[in-house]
Every structure is written in structure tokens, then in C-alpha cells.
Design an enzyme around this catalytic site. Structure first.
Site, PDB file in Angstrom:
ATOM      1  N   CYS A  82      45.934  46.600  44.880  1.00 40.77           N
ATOM      2  CA  CYS A  82      45.044  45.700  45.420  1.00 40.77           C
ATOM      3  C   CYS A  82      45.651  44.337  45.806  1.00 40.77           C
ATOM      4  O   CYS A  82      45.010  43.786  46.839  1.00 40.77           O
ATOM      5  CB  CYS A  82      44.268  45.379  44.054  1.00 40.77           C
ATOM      6  SG  CYS A  82      45.153  44.968  42.626  1.00 40.77           S
ATOM      7  N   HIS A 425      42.588  36.529  41.488  1.00 44.24           N
ATOM      8  CA  HIS A 425      43.127  37.490  40.486  1.00 44.24           C
ATOM      9  C   HIS A 425      42.139  37.378  39.198  1.00 44.24           C
ATOM     10  O   HIS A 425      41.745  36.308  38.943  1.00 44.24           O
ATOM     11  CB  HIS A 425      44.410  36.923  40.136  1.00 44.24           C
ATOM     12  CG  HIS A 425      45.048  37.684  39.023  1.00 44.24           C
ATOM     13  ND1 HIS A 425      44.928  37.403  37.737  1.00 44.24           N
ATOM     14  CD2 HIS A 425      45.567  39.024  39.177  1.00 44.24           C
ATOM     15  CE1 HIS A 425      45.538  38.411  37.062  1.00 44.24           C
ATOM     16  NE2 HIS A 425      45.915  39.315  37.857  1.00 44.24           N
ATOM     17  N   HIS A 433      43.550  42.605  38.536  1.00 40.93           N
ATOM     18  CA  HIS A 433      43.036  42.991  40.005  1.00 40.93           C
ATOM     19  C   HIS A 433      42.863  41.971  40.645  1.00 40.93           C
ATOM     20  O   HIS A 433      42.630  40.628  40.500  1.00 40.93           O
ATOM     21  CB  HIS A 433      41.574  43.871  39.696  1.00 40.93           C
ATOM     22  CG  HIS A 433      41.006  44.309  40.919  1.00 40.93           C
ATOM     23  ND1 HIS A 433      41.904  45.174  41.540  1.00 40.93           N
ATOM     24  CD2 HIS A 433      39.878  44.135  41.688  1.00 40.93           C
ATOM     25  CE1 HIS A 433      40.894  45.473  42.705  1.00 40.93           C
ATOM     26  NE2 HIS A 433      39.822  44.681  42.599  1.00 40.93           N
TER      27      HIS A 433
END
Length: 872
Positions: A82, A425, A433
Site C-alpha cells: 500500500c 497512514h 495501512h
């Protein structure tokens, strides 16, 4: 087929060094860089679906994976990537960066540039990526990546009593989060190191410096430090504190050329902050009065004192009262009760002394004179305290305003930087993530790029997820672009044609051929899918015939293929002109109920008239639509009363009376007397009828202008929506043949135009002709043939005319290229399948008033009828 997800692929191919980085992250699991790339590309192709801003899936039907217009695509998370997706998306949507990468030719020694280090952090990866890009473009006289992302600042200060001034280069600028409320506060602190006063001192041993931007990069990136090491726990932890940042950031105050005026303002800011602190401390002493742990506002303390003094004593026994009497000279049992006071008005509490039945605390004894003196003092003191408090609050508010406007001078608002992307974040220091918010100048709204899904977003959602202090999500990286350099985020235009470059036109020759080949393979996949579906249909038909039955699917359209009208709520109120028109029959003298009855009679009369489409009263009055379609009496009554109850209609006394009575009647209707869901359904039908009318009107206007390509889409959706309306009643929609006629005419004229282009045998005319047939005419034929048992004879005849026009070329001598094109095209044209393919989203409809819609609809129908009469 336009440029698809392969533009992302080209970016990754061009910067193969970054792919090596992501592949090494997965070496332990055996995932190679080729597999990482292939997985990402495969997901790109699988994510090119129907409409803008939907969360994309991976449908098996390749027709559903065609890219629509310029929909952006996501990147598949192939295993903790990601961070890679967030960085790549934010950079790729910097169109100047995109152009540099897509036009880049990797040198032969690309592998020499690759670095061995695992990446899982956005900041580290961003630094590495920029380093790699800088190395990749270093062969140019001026490195474009350096000019795009790097700037210079001047460090001015004193070191060990000696003054110095140096110029340094910077890329991503680090900022602290702890202890600061917004980006400016953090940036101000980052620009100063040590004791600011030491800059003007030559004493030995003192040190301090200021940073001033000498040259800002076009793309300015701030790293927000949101991780710290907890010494007590012995582990890193994330900082979730809130840090606000603006959509437009003015950087004038930090420029080297403005350092003199900024220093003056900074000194003034420090003075204001010191004064503000003193005022806040003084105000706190008023608001938290007392010396113990429990404190309260001083004004409340005075108020409570008055309440205590004004309370009546508890007269439960003679002894309790006498013991408190200052005039008692005998024993506690021999003294008489003190005389009970007459309750007096208490100005401070705005009430009179009330009985004390609940036994509230009260003084044992107090004279009227004592109470008057005490109340007078307390009232004066409380007024003084409240005045002091208001003055302090006013001073504090004015200082805050002065501080907020300190840098609002127009001379310090000449260097705007606009927020381009925010990397977010969510999680803790050890795991989490990443996703990115990116502003699209073309679409004029924010997009949320979360791995493979790309959705439309808002500034409010960005603020919630990025400022911090909400859940565990917060911004980790901010990317601003110079607002005076629009080329950074805008497409370029072709110098010769003046058209905006997009899709394949943006690519160099080699990448363009690469994408064309990939699209050719995709076309092959489409054909194979179509053949497979045709084979399945044939097998099912054969099986049904053998069983002596027929499947319902032969006569019905496939699920989800036919366009459906959008959902809407209850019909919004009419515009003012229509409301006036509805009330013109309101006489000044009859009773109000009689006026409503007269209006209903007029509408009923209109509904019974046999009018031409040009003068359709349904377009003006929802009541006429409901009456003609035999809506229940309760629906008619509520609709009529709702219109008369509208407050906008109270423009004279008579209508005000009508409005009041209508409102009363509406309120008197019990919930069980009217089915609200049914009421909303009827009004939703009328709303769909109006939308169908707008589609038809615009389609006819475009047809009249001979803009057949644009007209066809409006007429297609008008016919499909009208078909659904008519399925519920003959007066729910418009004349089916009226729409079908102009839909046929559009197709026939487009067919003739395409045939003429084909006959020319020249490019680009030949390609244009085939595009018209493949993307417009052929996909529309199943709509004319759908459910052949009910298909109009004229529609079937039109389809045969179109096919015969192209079959007439068979046997004629023509160039090999034309022959090959015809051979490829005829099977599509002659395909007897009635399966309809999905079209792109319906065209966006304009907002029209009722009268404007009626006028334009009447005008275009009248004009077309006159033209048709002349042609006959």
C-alpha cells in the site's frame, strides 16, 4: 480503445528500479519483480469498470472491463505494498512528472542504478524513489527531477558567537507534529533552531540559526513526523495528535527576500503571545476561583452566596430557631420565634424568596437590613466580575484575530501553493495501512486512492482522516504544488490542432505501439468472449428444444443490460411561475375550500382534453399526470393540498387564507389515511416522466441540428426510460412511436454517413466510419430487435436497410484494405443476437424550470412537424 491501465504499466516499466525495490520485499515468499508487475497490471485491467468513482471489481466479462472516458485506475496490493501504491499514485497524477516518466528512455545500464533495501515506509520509499529518479535523469544538462522536487534555503545564524550564512539544497521537508496545532506553527518552528535572540548576539558560546527559502521547488513535499520512541515501553509508537493544514498554503513569510518584514512580524507575534498568556492566566483566575482542588467561576460563587442568604430558615422546632437569634436573652426554650420576614425581590437572582420545603441550607437568622446590604455588595461585585470577564475575553479574542491576520497582507500572499496529495497512514507504529487523497483539476474534486479502489471523496472526508485525533488515521506526507504553475497538473495541448492531448496521444512512439498491441490482445479477448457466449446460448436453445420447452431468456433482456432511470425523491416544488399559474383561478370572494375545488375542477378538465404532444398539460401540472393515470383519491388530495400549503404562495391575503386552510387540512390527515410510500412512488414516477421528457427534448434538438451522434444517446435513453413508464400505464410516458421514429432516423442517417466514409477509402475517414458503426450503430441494433415478437415492423425494416446497405458492397471490386475491413465488420453487423450491450452513463441533464421545459419541448416538436410536412 483508449489508453487503459497500461499507462500505469508504462510508468512502472520506465522506473523499473522502483519495481526491483518492491520485489525484494517479497523475496522470502518467492515473489519476483515480474510477478509483482504482472499482478499489478492484471489488477489494473480488472479495475477498469463502468462509471466514475465506483469501487472497482474484477468482472469476468471483458466488456465490463473497458475503460470509460478517463476513469483513473488503482493498483493492486500484492502483499503489503500500500505504501508503494500511495506514493506512485500521488506522483503519477502530477502530470508534469507523468510526462517526464512516460517520455523517458532507460539507459542500457539500468540495472546498475538499482539498490538493495527493503521498503515498507512511505517516507523512506519516497526518498529512495526520488534518489533513483534523480540518478535516472542525471544524463541531462538540467536534471528535470531535481528542478521539479528540489529547492534551496539559506541558513543564517550564529555558531559559537560567529555569524554565518550558507545555502543548502532540500527535497522533502521534515516537520514535527507534537506541540503544534497547524502546519504554519510547525513550519515556523522548523525554520528556527536554537535561541532566536542569539542571532543578533556576538557573545561567545551562543548558537542559533534561521532557515529562509531562497528557491522553492514546483512540488513541495512535507514529511510529518508521526513516530517517536517510547523510552519507558522501549518501543516506537505513533503520534495521533491533530495537526491542521490548509488547502492553499502561502509561503511568502518563509522566503529569504521577505525575512526583514517576517522578523518584525515574528517579534510582534511573540509579544502578542506573551500578552495573550498573561490575559489567559488572569481570566483563568476568574473562571476557576478558589484555593482547593474544586474550583468554579467567581461569578457563580457570588451567585451561590446570594442564593444561600436569600433562603428561608428551616422552622422545624422552636429550639432550632431561637438558638440562632441574636436578640435571645433567655434559654433556648423560653425565647419566642423570630418574626418571619416578608419575601422581597432579589435583583441578582431575578426571583423572590421562596419557601424552603426541601430543607435546603439556609442561614439561621438574617435581618432585612443585613440581607439588603449583602445583596447590594454581591450584586455590585458580580457585575464587576462579569464586566472584567467580558473585557478579558474581548481582549483575548482581538489578540487571536490580530494573530490570525498577521500574515494576511496582500504583499505576503503572492506565493500560493495548492494541496495536491495527502498520504494517510492508519494504524500504529508497528503496522498499518496507507492510502492517498489526490485532487483532480480535471474533475474538480478529491479522489481517494486506496490500493485497487478509487472513489470520489470530499474535503471533509480528507480532513477527518488526515488531520489526526480521529481514530488512528492521520496524514504522514503532504504534497503541495505551485499554484502559479498550472502545467504541473494540467494536460498539454497539441501545438498544431490545439486539442488537449490525452490517451495514446501522450505516449512516445514505442510505448504507443506497446499499448496498441495490448489493446489488440484485449480486442481478441472480447471476440473470444462473444463467441463463447454465443456458443452457450446455442447449447441452451438446443437443450430447450430437445426438452420441448422454451426458456424465458429468449424473450427477455439479460439482467442489468437495459439502462435504468436513476433513483430520486419526491418531486421538488414547482418554480414560482407555475405556482402563479395554478392559482389564477382563486377568486377574491368565495370561501377557501371552494377555491381549491375550482382549481381541482380546472385540472380535471385539462386532464380530460385530447391535446397534442406540443401542448401536453402533464408537463405543467403533476395533478394532470396523476389524474390521467388514475391515482388514488388520497394521493390526489394530498398533492393538491401540499401545493396550496406552500408558503411561497402567500402573496396576498386571499392566498394566505387558502394556504392556512390547506395546511390545516394536511395536518388533519391521519398517517393511516395516506400511504406515504405510495405517495412518494407516484411523485417519483412523475419525476422520471420529466427526466424522460428532457432526454427526448435534447435528443430532438440535437437531431434538428444534425448532430446525430450526440442525439442518438439521448434518444436511446429516452426510449428505454419511456418504455419502463409505459409498462405501468398508457399515460405514464410519451408516444412510443414518436421516440422510435427519431431513433430510427438517427441510426439510418449515421449508417449512410459511415458508408460514405467507408467508400472514400482514405484515412482517417475509413477509421471514423468504422468507429461510428462499431460503437454506435451496431450496438443499437439489438435495441430495435429486442423481443422480436413485439418489435415494431418499422424498426425491423430499418435494421434490414442498414444491413442491406453494407451487404451491397459484396462482390464489388475494392482495394484489399477495404475488403479486409468489410470482411471483419460484416459478421458483427449480421449477428442476429438480441443481447443488448451496456452503454456509457446517461448524459448529464441540465436543470430546467417547468416553463422552460414546456417551451423548449413544444418548440422543437412544432419545428420538426413543420419540417416533416415540407418534406412530404
Amino acid at each position: 480503445i483508449d489508453l487503459t491501465g497500461d499507462d500505469k504499466e508504462d510508468l512502472q516499466r520506465a522506473i523499473a528500479l522502483s519495481l526491483e525495490e518492491s520485489s525484494r520485499t517479497f523475496q522470502e515468499t518467492g515473489i519476483t519483480d515480474e510477478e509483482v508487475l504482472e499482478a499489478s497490471i492484471a489488477e489494473n485491467k480488472g479495475s477498469l469498470t463502468s462509471t466514475h468513482m465506483e469501487v472497482w471489481s474484477d468482472p469476468p466479462n471483458p466488456h465490463d472491463r473497458k475503460r470509460q472516458e478517463n476513469c483513473p485506475v488503482g493498483l493492486k496490493n500484492v502483499g503489503n505494498t500500500c505504501w508503494f501504491s500511495a506514493v506512485i499514485q500521488s506522483l503519477f497524477h502530477l502530470l508534469e512528472f507523468q510526462r517526464l516518466v512516460l517520455q523517458y528512455s532507460p539507459p542500457a545500464n539500468t540495472q546498475d542504478l538499482l539498490c538493495n533495501q527493503k521498503q515498507q515506509d512511505v517516507s523512506e520509499f519516497s526518498h529512495k524513489l526520488l534518489d533513483w529518479l534523480e540518478d535516472a535523469f542525471q544524463m541531462k544538462p538540467k536534471n528535470p527531477m531535481v528542478e521539479l522536487f528540489y529547492g534551496h534555503f539559506v541558513a543564517v545564524g550564529v555558531l559559537e558567537g560567529k555569524k554565518f550564512e550558507n545555502t543548502e539544497t532540500f527535497g522533502q521537508y521534515p516537520l514535527q507534529v507534537n506541540g503544534y496545532k497547524d502546519l504554519h506553527e510547525s513550519l515556523e518552528a522548523a525554520m528556527i533552531e536554537g535561541d532566536i535572540e542569539s542571532l543578533h548576539s556576538e557573545k561567545p558560546g551562543v548558537s542559533g540559526q534561521e532557515h529562509w527559502f531562497a528557491e522553492l521547488p514546483p512540488v513541495l513535499t512535507f514529511e510529518l513526523s508521526r513516530f517517536q520512541f517510547n523510552q519507558v515501553l522501549g518501543r516506537p509508537e505513533k503520534i495521533h495528535n491533530k495537526l491542521e493544514f490548509p488547502a492553499v498554503l502561502y509561503l511568502d513569510r518563509y522566503l529569504n527576500r521577505n525575512r526583514d518584514i517576517t522578523r518584525v512580524k515574528r517579534r510582534e507575534m511573540r509579544r502578542l503571545k506573551e500578552h495573550l498568556l498573561l490575559l489567559q492566566q488572569r481570566l483563568e483566575r476568574y473562571m476557576s476561583y478558589g484555593s482547593g482542588p474544586k474550583r468554579c467561576p467567581l461569578a457563580d460563587v457570588l451567585e451561590y452566596t446570594v442564593e444561600f442568604a436569600s433562603s428561608q430558615p428551616i422552622l422545624s422546632s422552636p429550639s432550632m430557631t431561637d438558638q440562632g437569634s441574636p436578640n435571645s436573652t433567655e434559654g433556648p426554650l423560653s425565647a419566642p420565634f423570630p418574626q418571619q420576614r416578608v419575601p422581597v425581590h432579589k435583583p441578582l437572582t431575578q426571583s423572590r424568596v421562596l419557601p424552603n420545603p426541601l430543607g435546603q441550607p439556609a442561614p439561621r437568622f438574617i435581618t432585612e437590613e443585613e440581607l439588603r446590604v449583602l445583596e447590594g455588595c454581591l450584586q455590585r461585585w458580580r457585575s464587576e466580575v462579569e464586566k472584567d470577564t467580558r473585557e478579558l475575553q474581548g481582549y483575548i479574542s482581538r489578540i487571536h484575530t490580530t494573530m490570525e491576520l498577521m500574515y494576511s497582507d496582500t504583499t505576503l500572499m503572492q506565493v500560493p501553493y495548492r494541496l495536491h496529495a495527502v498520504l494517510v497512514h492508519e494504524g500504529q507504529a508497528s503496522a498499518g495501512h496507507y492510502w492517498a487523497y489526490i485532487f483532480s483539476p480535471q474533475l474538480q474534486h478529491w479522489l481517494k486512492f486506496n490500493d485497487v479502489s478509487v472513489t470520489k471523496s470530499t474535503w471533509e472526508e480528507l480532513v477527518r482522516d488526515s488531520f489526526g485525533g480521529y481514530r488512528n488515521a492521520s496524514a504522514y506526507c503532504l504534497m503541495y504544488v505551485d499554484d502559479k504553475k498550472p502545467f504541473l497538473v494540467q494536460e498539454k495541448f497539441d501545438k498544431e490542432t490545439g486539442q488537449m492531448l490525452s490517451g495514446l496521444d501522450k505516449l512516445p512512439a514505442d510505448l504507443k505501439e506497446y499499448v496498441k498491441e495490448d489493446n489488440r490482445l484485449f480486442e481478441k479477448e472480447l471476440r473470444e468472449w462473444d463467441m463463447l457466449q454465443a456458443h452457450r446460448a446455442a447449447v441452451e436453445k438446443l437443450a430447450s428444444a430437445m426438452a420441448g420447452t422454451s426458456t424465458e431468456s429468449e424473450a427477455a433482456q439479460p439482467d442489468g443490460q437495459e439502462p435504468s432511470p436513476p433513483e430520486s425523491g419526491v418531486l421538488p416544488p414547482y418554480d414560482e411561475n407555475v405556482k402563479y399559474g395554478q392559482l389564477t383561478v382563486c377568486p377574491p370572494t368565495p370561501s377557501t375550500p371552494q377555491a381549491i375545488k375550482l382549481e381541482y375542477g380546472r385540472l380535471l378538465w385539462l386532464a380530460q382534453q385530447d391535446t397534442s404532444p406540443e401542448n401536453d398539460p402533464r408537463l405543467l401540472y403533476v395533478m394532470v399526470y396523476l389524474i390521467k393515470n388514475q391515482a388514488p383519491k388520497t394521493i390526489l388530495e394530498r398533492t393538491l393540498l401540499t401545493q396550496f400549503a406552500d408558503r411561497d404562495l402567500s402573496f396576498n391575503e386571499q392566498c394566505k387564507n387558502i394556504m392556512k386552510v390547506a395546511q390545516e387540512k394536511l395536518h388533519s390527515i391521519r398517517p393511516e389515511e395516506v400511504n406515504i410510500e405510495e405517495y412518494e412512488t407516484w411523485h417519483r414516477d412523475y419525476h422520471n416522466f420529466r427526466e424522460t421528457t428532457v432526454f427526448l427534448m435534447i435528443g430532438l434538438e440535437l437531431f434538428q441540428k444534425e448532430s446525430y451522434v450526440e442525439a442518438l444517446m439521448y434518444l436511446i435513453y429516452s426510449y428505454q426510460y419511456n418504455k419502463k413508464l409505459l409498462s405501468r400505464g398508457p399515460y405514464r410516458g410519451h408516444d412510443k412511436e414518436l421516440i422510435a421514429h427519431y431513433r430510427r432516423e438517427c441510426l439510418l442517417r449515421l449508417n449512410e454517413h459511415a458508408a460514405a466514409l467507408f467508400q472514400s477509402g482514405e484515412e482517417p475517414e475509413l477509421s471514423d466510419g468504422m468507429t461510428i458503426m462499431n460503437e454506435l450503430v451496431v450496438p443499437c441494433l439489438p435495441l430495435l430487435l429486442a423481443n422480436e415478437e413485439q418489435a415494431e415492423e418499422r424498426d425491423m425494416a430499418a435494421v434490414e436497410d442498414i444491413r442491406n446497405r453494407w451487404c451491397s458492397y459484396l462482390g464489388q471490386e475494392m482495394e484489399p484494405k477495404l475488403q479486409e475491413t468489410l470482411t471483419d465488420f460484416l459478421p458483427k453487423l449480421l449477428d442476429c443476437s438480441v443481447e443488448t450491450r451496456s452503454f456509457r452513463d446517461p448524459p448529464r441533464l441540465p436543470s430546467l424550470s417547468t416553463l422552460e421545459l414546456r417551451e423548449r419541448f413544444s418548440r422543437v416538436l412544432t419545428s420538426l412537424r413543420q419540417t416533416s410536412a415540407k418534406e412530404r
